[in-house]
Every structure is written in C-alpha cells, then in structure tokens.
Design a protein around this motif. Structure first.
Motif, mmCIF file in Angstrom:
data_model
loop_
_atom_site.group_PDB
_atom_site.id
_atom_site.type_symbol
_atom_site.label_atom_id
_atom_site.label_comp_id
_atom_site.label_asym_id
_atom_site.label_seq_id
_atom_site.Cartn_x
_atom_site.Cartn_y
_atom_site.Cartn_z
ATOM 1 N N LEU A 195 -8.968 -2.283 -0.517
ATOM 2 C CA LEU A 195 -8.008 -3.385 -0.394
ATOM 3 C C LEU A 195 -8.751 -4.710 -0.331
ATOM 4 C CD1 LEU A 195 -6.207 -0.899 0.855
ATOM 5 C CD2 LEU A 195 -4.765 -2.809 1.542
ATOM 6 N N SER A 196 -8.108 -5.731 -0.846
ATOM 7 C CA SER A 196 -8.729 -7.050 -0.909
ATOM 8 C C SER A 196 -8.412 -7.815 0.374
ATOM 9 C CB SER A 196 -8.177 -7.772 -2.143
ATOM 10 O OG SER A 196 -8.186 -9.150 -1.945
ATOM 11 N N ILE A 197 -9.436 -8.256 1.069
ATOM 12 C CA ILE A 197 -9.257 -9.118 2.242
ATOM 13 C C ILE A 197 -10.551 -9.882 2.496
ATOM 14 C CG2 ILE A 197 -9.962 -7.362 3.947
ATOM 15 C CD1 ILE A 197 -7.468 -8.773 5.596
ATOM 16 N N GLN A 198 -10.413 -11.116 2.907
ATOM 17 C CA GLN A 198 -11.580 -11.928 3.242
ATOM 18 C C GLN A 198 -11.608 -12.135 4.737
ATOM 19 O OE1 GLN A 198 -11.941 -15.573 0.879
ATOM 20 N NE2 GLN A 198 -13.410 -14.300 -0.214
ATOM 21 N N TRP A 199 -12.796 -12.172 5.306
ATOM 22 C CA TRP A 199 -12.918 -12.413 6.740
ATOM 23 C C TRP A 199 -12.198 -13.726 7.077
ATOM 24 C CZ3 TRP A 199 -14.230 -15.368 10.873
ATOM 25 C CH2 TRP A 199 -14.457 -14.701 12.088
ATOM 26 N N GLY A 200 -11.285 -13.678 8.027
ATOM 27 C CA GLY A 200 -10.521 -14.877 8.374
ATOM 28 C C GLY A 200 -9.055 -14.756 7.988
ATOM 29 N N ASP A 201 -8.756 -13.853 7.039
ATOM 30 C CA ASP A 201 -7.354 -13.634 6.657
ATOM 31 C C ASP A 201 -6.652 -12.769 7.697
ATOM 32 O OD1 ASP A 201 -7.928 -14.952 4.331
ATOM 33 O OD2 ASP A 201 -7.986 -13.139 3.069
ATOM 34 N N ASP A 202 -5.372 -13.035 7.903
ATOM 35 C CA ASP A 202 -4.572 -12.137 8.741
ATOM 36 C C ASP A 202 -4.161 -10.934 7.883
ATOM 37 O OD1 ASP A 202 -3.368 -11.158 10.985
ATOM 38 O OD2 ASP A 202 -1.858 -12.730 11.159
ATOM 39 N N PHE A 203 -3.776 -9.862 8.549
ATOM 40 C CA PHE A 203 -3.374 -8.661 7.813
ATOM 41 C C PHE A 203 -1.937 -8.766 7.322
ATOM 42 C CE2 PHE A 203 -6.359 -6.560 11.031
ATOM 43 C CZ PHE A 203 -7.460 -6.706 10.207
ATOM 44 N N GLY A 204 -1.683 -8.203 6.165
ATOM 45 C CA GLY A 204 -0.318 -8.000 5.698
ATOM 46 C C GLY A 204 0.067 -6.545 5.934
ATOM 47 N N ALA A 205 1.298 -6.213 5.565
ATOM 48 C CA ALA A 205 1.795 -4.855 5.785
ATOM 49 C C ALA A 205 0.895 -3.778 5.142
ATOM 50 C CB ALA A 205 3.238 -4.741 5.285
ATOM 51 N N PRO A 206 0.417 -3.943 3.895
ATOM 52 C CA PRO A 206 -0.422 -2.888 3.313
ATOM 53 C C PRO A 206 -1.721 -2.698 4.093
ATOM 54 C CG PRO A 206 0.293 -4.470 1.629
ATOM 55 C CD PRO A 206 0.659 -5.048 2.952
ATOM 56 N N HIS A 207 -2.272 -3.802 4.606
ATOM 57 C CA HIS A 207 -3.495 -3.692 5.408
ATOM 58 C C HIS A 207 -3.231 -2.909 6.686
ATOM 59 C CE1 HIS A 207 -4.001 -7.649 3.204
ATOM 60 N NE2 HIS A 207 -5.014 -6.930 2.735
ATOM 61 N N GLU A 208 -2.160 -3.264 7.366
ATOM 62 C CA GLU A 208 -1.837 -2.572 8.621
ATOM 63 C C GLU A 208 -1.645 -1.079 8.387
ATOM 64 O OE1 GLU A 208 0.354 -6.376 10.844
ATOM 65 O OE2 GLU A 208 1.569 -4.672 10.207
ATOM 66 N N THR A 209 -0.951 -0.752 7.313
ATOM 67 C CA THR A 209 -0.721 0.666 7.012
ATOM 68 C C THR A 209 -2.039 1.386 6.741
ATOM 69 O OG1 THR A 209 1.451 0.122 6.123
ATOM 70 C CG2 THR A 209 0.512 2.239 5.458
ATOM 71 N N ALA A 210 -2.914 0.753 5.958
ATOM 72 C CA ALA A 210 -4.197 1.396 5.614
ATOM 73 C C ALA A 210 -5.057 1.611 6.851
ATOM 74 C CB ALA A 210 -4.947 0.535 4.588
ATOM 75 N N ILE A 211 -5.051 0.654 7.764
ATOM 76 C CA ILE A 211 -5.829 0.807 9.004
ATOM 77 C C ILE A 211 -5.234 1.930 9.855
ATOM 78 C CG2 ILE A 211 -6.544 -0.304 11.164
ATOM 79 C CD1 ILE A 211 -6.223 -3.037 9.502
ATOM 80 N N ALA A 212 -3.902 1.867 10.050
ATOM 81 C CA ALA A 212 -3.234 2.828 10.935
ATOM 82 C C ALA A 212 -3.377 4.259 10.423
ATOM 83 C CB ALA A 212 -1.754 2.463 11.094
ATOM 84 N N GLU A 213 -3.486 4.418 9.097
ATOM 85 C CA GLU A 213 -3.585 5.768 8.526
ATOM 86 C C GLU A 213 -4.859 6.497 8.941
ATOM 87 O OE1 GLU A 213 -2.997 5.424 4.322
ATOM 88 O OE2 GLU A 213 -0.819 5.619 4.499
ATOM 89 N N ARG A 214 -5.843 5.745 9.428
ATOM 90 C CA ARG A 214 -7.076 6.396 9.877
ATOM 91 C C ARG A 214 -6.923 7.072 11.235
ATOM 92 N NH1 ARG A 214 -12.208 4.780 7.539
ATOM 93 N NH2 ARG A 214 -11.702 4.208 5.403
ATOM 94 N N PHE A 215 -5.794 6.837 11.909
ATOM 95 C CA PHE A 215 -5.655 7.310 13.289
ATOM 96 C C PHE A 215 -4.362 8.104 13.460
ATOM 97 C CE2 PHE A 215 -8.072 3.400 13.113
ATOM 98 C CZ PHE A 215 -9.218 3.726 13.815
ATOM 99 N N ASP A 216 -4.374 9.022 14.435
ATOM 100 C CA ASP A 216 -3.184 9.856 14.674
ATOM 101 C C ASP A 216 -2.343 9.323 15.823
ATOM 102 O OD1 ASP A 216 -4.841 10.348 16.787
ATOM 103 O OD2 ASP A 216 -4.594 12.540 16.734
ATOM 104 N N ARG A 217 -2.616 8.115 16.263
ATOM 105 C CA ARG A 217 -1.866 7.488 17.362
ATOM 106 C C ARG A 217 -1.971 5.982 17.174
ATOM 107 N NH1 ARG A 217 -5.298 10.509 21.686
ATOM 108 N NH2 ARG A 217 -5.418 11.872 19.890
#
Lengths: 433, 433
Positions: free
Chosen positions: B295-317
């Motif tokens: 996913l495309s993101i630069q340091w300093g950008d806030d997360f959008g919905a796709p970013h949040e989903t991709a991060i959360a998918e790494r965890f079971d809680r």
C-alpha cells in the motif's frame, strides 16, 4: 511525575486511617499560622485538609507548602488521621508535597463574584465545591432516571438532532444547511420515539434539545437535555402513573444516597419529603385557582411561569394539571372522549416555584383524526407522511412525556436559575465558553 | 381496550407455562393450513407463535385471525405451552384475539428490499427482528459503557452541542446562527471535558457529534454518538490501559449476557473471543506493514480505511497504533518526550475491517507549548483563551479518548454499514425520515 505508592482519592481516605497515602489534586485554599500550615486539597472526589508542621518536614517541603497558590496542582503524601474537626472527618499529616504546576494568580479568588464574571469563567467556576456538588447530583439523577426505565423493560433508542421538520412550531428553531437543504435542530425526539415504540414497546430517548427563544428567564435554556419515554399500549392514566413513580424513585434515591450533596448545597430536605400519590387537578380547576388568586387568564390560554407558581403553591408536592384545551397544546394529542375540546395531556408542576418539569400526553392513534389535526394546525402534510404511517400500520393507543433534566435538577438542588444545572449553559446571547 | 387479566410480554412467557395470559403486539407473519392457523406476534420483547385451531375458538375469533394483515395491532389471549419447535421455545394456544387496528397493505412485505427503499421506510424497517436486535444491542452496549466508567469513579458531565469554535478543523462543520453570531455543531466535547476533569478528576461526555463530510462510505455518519472520557493525572499508558479494559468489559458482557442477539444477527462469536492485552504497535511499524502489503503511504500521512484494514488484518484482536506524526493529528496532543516529532496518541483499530473505533491522546499540559501549537495550527488565539486557562491554573498531565458508538456497535454486531447501527441515520444527502 514520580510514581508514588498507595495512591488514593479523598473519598477513599476513611479506609486508610493510620496509613501513609498519596493524593493528587489542586490547592483549594490554605492558611498558615507560625510553624503550622493548613492546605485544603480538592481532587474531584472531595476536599481534605493537609496539616504541615514546620518541625516535621524538610525546609524544602515547608517552603513549597508556603508558596503554593490557589488552584496549583499538587501531589501530596502523608499519614491519614481521623479528626472530627476536619472537613470529611479525616486529615492528612503532610510528609511531602510536590508541585505539578504553580498556578498564576487565580481569577476566581474565594469571594463573591458577579454572575457575568462567573459565567465568563464557567470553565473555572465549575471547580468550586458548590458547582462540583451540582455536577455530581446531575450525574446521579441522570443515572437513576435511566436505571428506573431500563429496570422496567425500556430500551434507550436515540433520536436525531438534525431534522427536516419542526415538531412544536417553527418560530424558535435553529436552522442549518444540510448539503443544500434546510435542516433544523430538534426540539423533541417524540415523533421518532413514537416510531420506535411500535418496534420495541417501551422506549426512551435522551439527548440535547434546542429552543431559540428570545426570552431570558431563570427557567429557560437555549440548549437543554430532555428525557422522553414513549410507551405502546399506554393510556393517559398509565402515563401519569409512570411519571409519578419515576419522580418518586429519583427523589427517594437522592435523599437516601446523596444527602451530603444536598447539605453541600444548603438544600432543605423537608420540601422534598413527600409521598405518592401526587394530586391531579384539571385545567379547569387550575383556572379557578388562578382566578381566586387574582391572576388573569382566559380559558384556552396556556400557563406562564406566574400561573404555574400560583397553582403549585396550593400543594406540598408535585401536582398534575391535566386535560388542557386542545388549542393551547400540540397537534398530536388525543382528545378526551368525554369532552373533545380538551386533550389527554398533563403537565407536572414542581413545588416551590420550579414550574413544569414534565409535559406529556396520550397521542392520537386514529389516522383520520391525526390527518385532520395536521391540516388544522397548518403543518406541511408531506413532511408528516412517515409519521402518519404509524397510524396506517398497526396503530395502538400510546403515550409519552418529556422531562426537562435541568428543571428537575434545579428543583431537587434548590437552584435559583437553570444556568447552574448544566455544565456549559447556552443562554440568550451567551454561548461562551 | 378491554382490560385483560394476566397481561404479560413475550419474554415473560417461560414464567407462565400452563397459564392463561394476554399479550399485546403486532402481527409479524401468519400462515394457515385447513383448520389451523399460526400467527407470529411480536411485542418488542420477542416473537411468539400463536396457534389457532378452528374447532377450539368461536367463528368470530377464527375469522378475525384469518383476516389479520401484516403489522396489524392485536391483543391475544390464550394458554402458554412449552414447545421446543416454536421460536423462543413457547407457544400460545389462542383462545381470543382482538384487533386494535387492521393495518393497510404493509409496504415492507417479508421479502428482500433495496437499501434506498428501506432507508425511506426506516420508521417501519426498525420493526423487523434484525433491526430490533441491533437496537437492543445498542442499548445494552451504551448502558455497559456508562456502567464501566461510573463503577470506576467517573462522572458524566455533558458538554455543549452549540459552540463558537471548531475543535478539529473548520471544513466539515455545520453552521447556524446564534442570536446574530455564527455557531457550529460540535465535533467533539473534548476541550470542555478537559475543563471538567480539572473539577471532578475523571469525567466523560456522551452526546451526538456532527461531521458535514461530503463522503459516502460505510464507515461514516453525518450525525453520530461519541463517548469521550477525560482523566486528570492520566498518562498515555494509563489511557491505553483504560481503553483496553473498557472494550474488554463490553465485549465480555455482550458475549455473556446477549448471545441470543448475536445469534439473531448471525454474528459469528469466534472473532469476538480474545483476551487482553491488545497488541500495541507504533505508527512507524504500521507504515512498515503497509509497505509490505504494497500500500502507498508516506511518513506523516494519516491512515485511510484501506490502511486501517490492512494493519488490523495482521492481528486477531483490536490493535493500538501509537505515536503518530504530530503533523497528521490535532494541535493539543502531547509530544513524545523521546521523539518530539511524534505525539502520545493512539488509535484503536478493530479487527475484521471495522477500522478505528477509538482515537485518544495525552493532552499538552504546558502553557507555552500549547500556545505555540495553537499558533502553528493557525487557530484563533482569542477563542482558545479559556482553554489556555486550564494550563495557567493547576495544569496536570491528562489524557482522554473518543469512542465512536456506531463503529463499536457495527463491529460487535458484524454490520456491513454504520447506517444500521443508529436508529435514524443521517447520511450524505439523507436526513429523512
């Protein structure tokens, strides 16, 4: 901050008699005499007196204690001692004090201030013991009201603030723009609650409501909180019974569990000590009382504050005034089948001049009659089409009421003005801070 | 209505096995076969199957039962029988039925409907078992959240809706006119709660909030409910601990006490079954994950919905992402003392793509730094003078967070879209009914 052992709040001190504890809070007041100083520390749960003896502490601690300004934030440590002369019955023999932030000269010195100055500094005024007591009472009353309803099978169902139409007239509405369309801030969630009570049986909504009234009285707020229960298969009589039980429950709970808050507020408990049932008089009887008292009113007029006070003064507890003329109430109220010129509505008037705390009614459940009333009141029919659906599909007799939270709090707390019953009052020409 | 004896609600039927009872409600569905008819009656507490045998009732009752239309309101009387085949495990052997109102042909027939049609008929859609289950779950979750906080010494202190200034930017504000001055609908009560936590120690506000966002996603509402606790003497770490315990409490309570609602909603309980602690990763680690995922993101950008989903998918809680770049967060957040370009803020991301449910931070308690930030963010200094007072007089380290109620409900209930998590959703271009 250094981590401290045995961190407690002021209200927990009785359980720590004889122990070393740490308390975090703010300096409310202090006085010093020779080699002893007294610091009154507040932490939101109460106020404790910390005693500092010059001989018992280091020179640094003594100096810090001497230099603390009003409202400075501190962390204090010491021994808890029972002492009946101290506020709360316990004092702290101070061993150590740490300044978190030394406050600048505090604008709200401990003296009398004018109301405008206090309202301008509402964010600081809230820290005084009296305002803290009101906030705690408000929190307690709100919790007990919801508990009363939930214990009786009610569900909280939130209704919207932004609405396309006006429930009780259009002259006192705040308007905004909703993606190009006009929208209004709600004055009542009732119409929506009538929909949800057909889904869930017994519901309530609990949210802010708004009236852009250009009048400035001690009984009005521009933004206020309203609790609005709505019950399917409830008659006018069922409605009054529920209101009476709810008010009785809340007052009894306050007297039993929060007497110390009433004492802090110098609220005489006697006028709050009464039993059910509450007297019920008709609008006609109320008009007779008003005429006896020499007040001017014509049959068909709604009551103003002086009328409500004069009626309530005849009774030592809240009084229901019921069966108002249809013309002075809202379009949705069920006519009395015995006498269709009056409606099955009631206002509950508090004693001691606090005025109307509840307004309620049985709602019209007949489609044709409701449509007739919408037309008679000149309301836009198409905006009420969804509301008429509730009478097309499974209409039932139903009733509900609206309780003004700040009026109830003002009465129970014995306040002179509603502005103290809400944390950040919105008044005519005032919305700061 | 005739007064009936032994009036009960559907959820009380198990206590009335073998007894004659009366139930008031609405016809949800019916079917008939020869000389027997089955009426499904809902009353807001549940649905009961009433069995009508032609031979057991009068010709009039049989005819009434046959002619009932969907959503007609009824009063039924009969004998309660345990029957494991019936919904709820009990059925009613009908003896009598009284029509309160015979419904016109119901627009929401029991079949699939399009979303726009359902939203146009939200006032009726709310009567379906799925929507009733969501409303009941919402009520339960709201009650447990307040209970959790009050049990820990928090006071509810309401903050205003009408405000003269903007907390988090001015592009998404609803504006109205307040007696000649511009006023805005609040986006957060936080600044006010910072004032009240200096009076009461631990507080929360709980009210509607508004964002006039011109975007239409399944994760956004224009009007939503937000719970915002604020705690004096609370660090960033204390803040995360409290959030974790609160979410854990609510989920555990739902699983223990409202499993039947999750079943009604076909919500798989497994993804809700996890234990504390929740993982905590830094913003930097989150960015690494996003880059790994392409996913495309630069340091300093806030997360959008796709970013949040991709991060959360790494965890079971739920997972905390903490220490965001100061530039993508609000002006009042405390910089990390080890690394001032990031702030002591955290978002709590729910699993399964539900995104951010909590955003919180430690607040700046130093006067000079806060003033510098207000200037750096280009905010009107004079509007924040009262807020700066909180740092002039007894400033303390303090933290708080905002929980989006509808996001929490959507996640727990497993909803596809926030619009079902609130009784009357306000969406882009939609505020009716």
């Amino acid at each position: 901050m250094t981590e401290r052992e045995n961190l407690v709040t002021v209200d927990e001190m009785p359980q720590h008699e004889g122990q070393e504890v740490t308390i975090r809070g703010w300096l409310y007041n202090s006085r010093s005499g020779g080699s002893i100083a007294f610091l009154l520390i507040r932490d939101g749960t109460g106020i404790v007196q910390a005693v500092v003896a010059e001989d018992d502490v280091s020179a640094e601690v003594w100096e810090t204690a001497q230099n603390l300004t009003q409202e400075s934030s501190v962390i204090v440590a010491g021994l808890v001692n029972e002492d009946p002369r101290s506020p709360g019955g316990y004092e702290l023999h101070l061993r150590d004090v740490q300044t978190v932030q030394l406050a600048e000269e505090y604008p709200l010195a401990l003296k009398e201030h004018g109301v405008d100055f206090l309202l301008d500094n509402r964010h600081l005024w809230l820290r005084t013991p009296r305002q803290v007591a009101i906030l705690r009472l408000r929190d307690f009353i709100m919790a007990r009201l919801e508990e009363f309803l939930r214990d009786r099978g009610f569900s909280r169902v939130d209704t919207p603030i932004l609405t396309p139409n006006a429930c009780e007239g259009t002259t006192t509405l705040f308007e905004t723009e909703y993606f190009g369309d006009p929208a209004y801030l709600t004055q009542s969630g009732q119409l929506y609650s009538e929909a949800t009570c057909a889904a869930l049986g017994k519901v309530y909504c609990f949210s802010p409501a708004f009236r852009a009234e250009k009048s400035s009285t001690r009984r009005h707020l521009i933004e206020f909180w309203m609790l609005e229960p709505e019950m399917a298969f409830f008659t006018h009589e069922d409605n009054l019974d529920l209101q009476e039980k709810m008010i009785d429950y809340v007052i009894t709970q306050v007297l039993q569990k929060k007497g110390e808050l009433l004492e802090e507020l110098d609220r005489d408990k006697d006028p709050l000590t009464f039993e059910r049932p509450y007297p019920r008089i008709t609008y006609d009887e109320a008009v007779d009382i008003l005429h006896e008292e020499g007040l001017s009113i014509q049959w068909g007029d709604d009551f103003g504050a002086p009328h409500e006070t004069a009626i309530a003064e005849r009774f030592d507890r809240p009084v229901f005034v019921e069966r108002f003329p249809a013309e002075c109430k809202a379009f949705y109220m069920e006519p009395d089948p015995q006498r269709p010129e009056v409606v099955l509505a009631a206002d509950l008037l508090a004693p001691e001049g606090y005025g109307e705390i509840i307004g309620g009614s049985q709602r019209i459940d007949d489609y044709d009659l409701l449509l007739e009333k919408i037309r008679e009141f000149g309301l836009p029919e198409e905006e009420f089409d969804w509301y008429l659906d509730l009478r097309r599909y499974g209409s039932v007799p139903h009733s509900g009421f609206g309780l003004g939270i700040e009026r109830l709090i003002s009465w129970i707390a014995g306040l002179d003005h509603l502005r103290e019953a809400i944390p950040f009052p919105r008044l005519l020409n005032r919305m700061r801070p």
